[in-house]
Design an enzyme around this catalytic site. Structure first.
Site, mmCIF file in Angstrom:
data_model
loop_
_atom_site.group_PDB
_atom_site.id
_atom_site.type_symbol
_atom_site.label_atom_id
_atom_site.label_comp_id
_atom_site.label_asym_id
_atom_site.label_seq_id
_atom_site.Cartn_x
_atom_site.Cartn_y
_atom_site.Cartn_z
ATOM 1 N N TYR A 1 81.741 -54.292 94.383
ATOM 2 C CA TYR A 1 82.925 -53.426 94.473
ATOM 3 C C TYR A 1 84.089 -54.228 95.057
ATOM 4 O O TYR A 1 83.917 -54.928 96.069
ATOM 5 C CB TYR A 1 82.626 -52.187 95.339
ATOM 6 C CG TYR A 1 81.622 -51.279 94.648
ATOM 7 C CD1 TYR A 1 82.041 -50.315 93.730
ATOM 8 C CD2 TYR A 1 80.255 -51.450 94.843
ATOM 9 C CE1 TYR A 1 81.124 -49.532 93.044
ATOM 10 C CE2 TYR A 1 79.327 -50.673 94.152
ATOM 11 C CZ TYR A 1 79.774 -49.719 93.256
ATOM 12 O OH TYR A 1 78.867 -48.951 92.561
ATOM 13 N N SER A 2 85.259 -54.097 94.414
ATOM 14 C CA SER A 2 86.455 -54.783 94.917
ATOM 15 C C SER A 2 86.846 -54.172 96.254
ATOM 16 O O SER A 2 86.847 -52.945 96.406
ATOM 17 C CB SER A 2 87.632 -54.598 93.966
ATOM 18 O OG SER A 2 87.275 -54.941 92.654
ATOM 19 N N TYR B 1 85.459 -54.911 84.636
ATOM 20 C CA TYR B 1 84.035 -54.564 84.662
ATOM 21 C C TYR B 1 83.750 -53.336 83.802
ATOM 22 O O TYR B 1 84.670 -52.720 83.317
ATOM 23 C CB TYR B 1 83.594 -54.307 86.113
ATOM 24 C CG TYR B 1 84.571 -53.513 86.967
ATOM 25 C CD1 TYR B 1 84.566 -52.119 86.964
ATOM 26 C CD2 TYR B 1 85.528 -54.167 87.765
ATOM 27 C CE1 TYR B 1 85.469 -51.398 87.740
ATOM 28 C CE2 TYR B 1 86.427 -53.453 88.551
ATOM 29 C CZ TYR B 1 86.390 -52.074 88.538
ATOM 30 O OH TYR B 1 87.273 -51.378 89.312
ATOM 31 N N GLU C 1 89.823 -59.602 86.789
ATOM 32 C CA GLU C 1 88.525 -59.096 87.253
ATOM 33 C C GLU C 1 88.322 -57.716 86.622
ATOM 34 O O GLU C 1 88.865 -56.717 87.088
ATOM 35 C CB GLU C 1 88.487 -59.007 88.769
ATOM 36 C CG GLU C 1 87.069 -58.848 89.282
ATOM 37 C CD GLU C 1 86.922 -59.399 90.687
ATOM 38 O OE1 GLU C 1 86.600 -60.597 90.819
ATOM 39 O OE2 GLU C 1 87.152 -58.641 91.629
ATOM 40 N N CYS D 1 92.941 -55.853 86.719
ATOM 41 C CA CYS D 1 91.691 -55.363 87.298
ATOM 42 C C CYS D 1 91.396 -53.954 86.797
ATOM 43 O O CYS D 1 92.296 -53.127 86.671
ATOM 44 C CB CYS D 1 91.772 -55.386 88.823
ATOM 45 S SG CYS D 1 90.169 -55.100 89.608
HETATM 46 P P1 FAD Z 1 74.266 -47.731 86.961
HETATM 47 O O1 FAD Z 1 73.257 -46.768 87.406
HETATM 48 O O2 FAD Z 1 74.015 -49.178 87.198
HETATM 49 O O3 FAD Z 1 74.560 -47.475 85.458
HETATM 50 C C1 FAD Z 1 75.303 -48.388 84.727
HETATM 51 C C2 FAD Z 1 74.657 -48.516 83.380
HETATM 52 O O4 FAD Z 1 74.738 -47.264 82.718
HETATM 53 C C3 FAD Z 1 75.376 -49.478 82.475
HETATM 54 O O5 FAD Z 1 74.943 -50.783 82.690
HETATM 55 C C4 FAD Z 1 75.049 -48.945 81.119
HETATM 56 O O6 FAD Z 1 73.785 -49.443 80.739
HETATM 57 C C5 FAD Z 1 74.904 -47.463 81.339
HETATM 58 N N1 FAD Z 1 76.109 -46.734 80.902
HETATM 59 C C6 FAD Z 1 77.300 -46.714 81.515
HETATM 60 N N2 FAD Z 1 78.161 -45.922 80.855
HETATM 61 C C7 FAD Z 1 77.472 -45.468 79.794
HETATM 62 C C8 FAD Z 1 77.812 -44.609 78.732
HETATM 63 N N3 FAD Z 1 79.037 -44.076 78.625
HETATM 64 N N4 FAD Z 1 76.865 -44.343 77.812
HETATM 65 C C9 FAD Z 1 75.616 -44.882 77.906
HETATM 66 N N5 FAD Z 1 75.247 -45.700 78.899
HETATM 67 C C10 FAD Z 1 76.162 -45.990 79.814
HETATM 68 N N6 FAD Z 1 83.425 -49.927 90.466
HETATM 69 C C11 FAD Z 1 84.203 -49.096 91.198
HETATM 70 O O7 FAD Z 1 84.043 -47.874 91.129
HETATM 71 N N7 FAD Z 1 85.173 -49.586 92.031
HETATM 72 C C12 FAD Z 1 85.388 -50.920 92.182
HETATM 73 O O8 FAD Z 1 86.264 -51.326 92.947
HETATM 74 C C13 FAD Z 1 84.568 -51.809 91.433
HETATM 75 N N8 FAD Z 1 84.736 -53.129 91.540
HETATM 76 C C14 FAD Z 1 83.955 -53.975 90.830
HETATM 77 C C15 FAD Z 1 84.166 -55.341 90.956
HETATM 78 C C16 FAD Z 1 83.406 -56.218 90.236
HETATM 79 C C17 FAD Z 1 83.638 -57.709 90.389
HETATM 80 C C18 FAD Z 1 82.410 -55.726 89.358
HETATM 81 C C19 FAD Z 1 81.566 -56.679 88.553
HETATM 82 C C20 FAD Z 1 82.202 -54.381 89.227
HETATM 83 C C21 FAD Z 1 82.958 -53.473 89.955
HETATM 84 N N9 FAD Z 1 82.765 -52.109 89.861
HETATM 85 C C22 FAD Z 1 83.565 -51.260 90.584
HETATM 86 C C23 FAD Z 1 81.674 -51.530 89.030
HETATM 87 C C24 FAD Z 1 80.411 -51.358 89.895
HETATM 88 O O9 FAD Z 1 79.896 -52.619 90.239
HETATM 89 C C25 FAD Z 1 79.282 -50.615 89.170
HETATM 90 O O10 FAD Z 1 79.021 -51.270 87.951
HETATM 91 C C26 FAD Z 1 79.602 -49.162 88.898
HETATM 92 O O11 FAD Z 1 79.826 -48.476 90.107
HETATM 93 C C27 FAD Z 1 78.407 -48.499 88.178
HETATM 94 O O12 FAD Z 1 77.259 -48.696 88.936
HETATM 95 P P2 FAD Z 1 76.157 -47.556 89.064
HETATM 96 O O13 FAD Z 1 75.032 -48.107 89.871
HETATM 97 O O14 FAD Z 1 76.742 -46.288 89.512
HETATM 98 O O15 FAD Z 1 75.710 -47.365 87.567
#
Ligand code: FAD
Ligand code: A2P
Length: 369
Positions: free
Chosen positions: A148-149, A369, A367, A327
């Protein structure tokens, strides 16, 4: 008889000459073989030990008479103070919604206390941290970390330098008629003050601000992509933060912000305050996708705003003190590229040549994602 003896004696007399000849040939080939094997022996280690051979040079640099090594770029920026095997357990200080009535989804501002971290978990604007959600995945293994940023400056929202804040959208999507909640984003949006959270990092050197106070900063953000930009803008325009950081920003900051609805605009009041306080230094352009239309009648995205502002934007880009930061949604990258291509064309420039140049000069920061 005489001649037979003569021939025999003559033939025998040649034997030493023949032996000598063969000896010479043998010696010649032996020397060649020895040289070949020595050459090969010498070659292999040379290749392997090349880095070791370079070591003494480094050592000799500590000698004051030797030239100083060039300072590695951003060498003093902290990284990986905490890794997944030994994360820091931060305490949640606050967790509140950033959205207004009528907004779509769920986006929260979450702050963690870092003061008990040892070694201290420090960071700079533009970096990210990792969060390890509690619980296990479907294979019974601990969940992997998500990045997360960081949305706060290094001085934190309380200006005491011992907190870190995030801006998190809960991931939600429909699959086979069922609503799926993202693991980590849901965990983060649900945690309460006092809860302990496993934190890793900080990481990232892509989104760092330049040191120069007269630099120009163009920011292109969609949704939570605002997180690092919020930190930059606080560093530039937030009164107490400015007292702390002694960074007297004198350039122009231009924020392009994309949100689905007005009620989804994040940190809006702060940005309006900066506009009122610093009208000559801050410009704020919004693209409200589901309330405004682009010239084609489609949803208004930041790339449409970029096109509208092509002239002014490219005047800024021509200035080598201008940095551009992108971003948020990965999906915005092709759109921004297309808009920049068109905008560049209008100025007689070629974006596909210009962008790598900006990147190489460390002025194009992405950046997504
Ligand atoms: P997970 O449970 O990991 O689910 C994600 C997975 O669900 C995906 O990989 C995909 O397989 C599936 N999926 C997603 N959407 C769909 C769809 N529409 N249909 C079907 N499948 C789908 N997030 C923020 O909120 N704020 C930030 O500041 C932020 N900064 C980031 C900075 C960087 C450098 C990076 C790499 C990512 C950042 N993110 C940020 C994103 C964050 O890291 C997570 O990826 C995001 O919160 C989702 O994680 P999760 O565990 O909730 O989802
Ligand atoms: P929309 O979802 O209306 O199509 P949030 O993260 O809060 O949903 O905000 C993301 C913003 O970025 C929304 O306004 C969203 O519009 C917009 N958006 C979606 N896809 C793109 C894209 N490809 N390029 C630029 N903006 C986009």
């Amino acid at each position: 008889m005489y001649s037979q003896v003569k021939v025999l004696a003559g033939g025998l007399a040649h034997i030493p000459v023949i032996i000598g000849f063969f000896y010479l040939i043998l010696t010649f080939f032996n020397k060649r073989a020895l040289k070949f094997s020595q050459d090969n022996k010498g070659n292999k280690p040379e290749v392997k030990v090349a880095p070791i051979k370079a070591e003494p040079k480094k050592v000799s640099l500590s000698n004051s008479a030797a030239p100083k090594p060039a300072k590695k770029k951003h060498a003093d920026v902290p990284v990986n103070i905490y890794r997944p095997k030994t994360p820091y357990e931060g305490t949640v200080i606050e967790n509140y919604s950033l959205l207004k009535e009528g907004a779509i989804g769920r986006v929260n501002h979450i702050t963690f206390d870092l003061k008990d971290s040892d070694p201290f978990l420090n960071y700079v604007e533009g970096q990210s941290i990792g969060i390890m959600p509690a619980g296990e995945d479907s294979n019974g293994k601990p969940h992997k970390l998500r990045l997360y940023s960081i949305a706060s400056t290094r001085h934190g929202d309380n200006f005491e330098g011992n907190t870190v804040s995030l801006c998190v959208r809960q991931l939600q999507y429909e699959k086979d008629g069922e609503t799926i909640n993202g693991v980590c984003s849901t965990y983060l949006c649900d945690i309460k003050p006092g809860d302990k959270v496993k934190i890793t990092g900080p990481v990232g050197k892509e989104m760092l601000l330049p040191d120069e106070e007269d630099s120009n900063i163009v920011m292109l953000a969609t949704g939570t992509g605002i997180a690092p930009m919020r930190a930059y803008l606080r560093r530039m325009f937030e009164a107490t933060e400015k007292e702390k950081n002694k960074w007297n920003f004198k350039g122009k900051a231009w924020l392009f912000m994309g949100a689905p609805k007005s009620a989804n605009l994040l940190y809006e009041e702060d940005f309006q305050r900066y506009l009122a306080d610093y009208p000559d230094n801050f410009k704020y352009t919004k693209a409200i996708s589901r309330e405004e239309q682009n010239i084609k009648g489609g949803r208004m995205y930041i790339q449409d705003r970029v096109l509208e502002s092509a002239n002014e934007l490219f005047k800024m880009i021509e200035n080598e003190k201008t940095h551009i930061y992108l971003c948020g949604l990965k999906g915005m990258e092709p759109g921004i590229d297309e808009a920049m291509t068109k905008a560049a064309e209008e100025k007689g420039l070629n974006w596909s040549e210009l962008r790598p140049q900006l990147k190489k000069a460390g002025r194009w920061h992405v950046e997504t994602y």
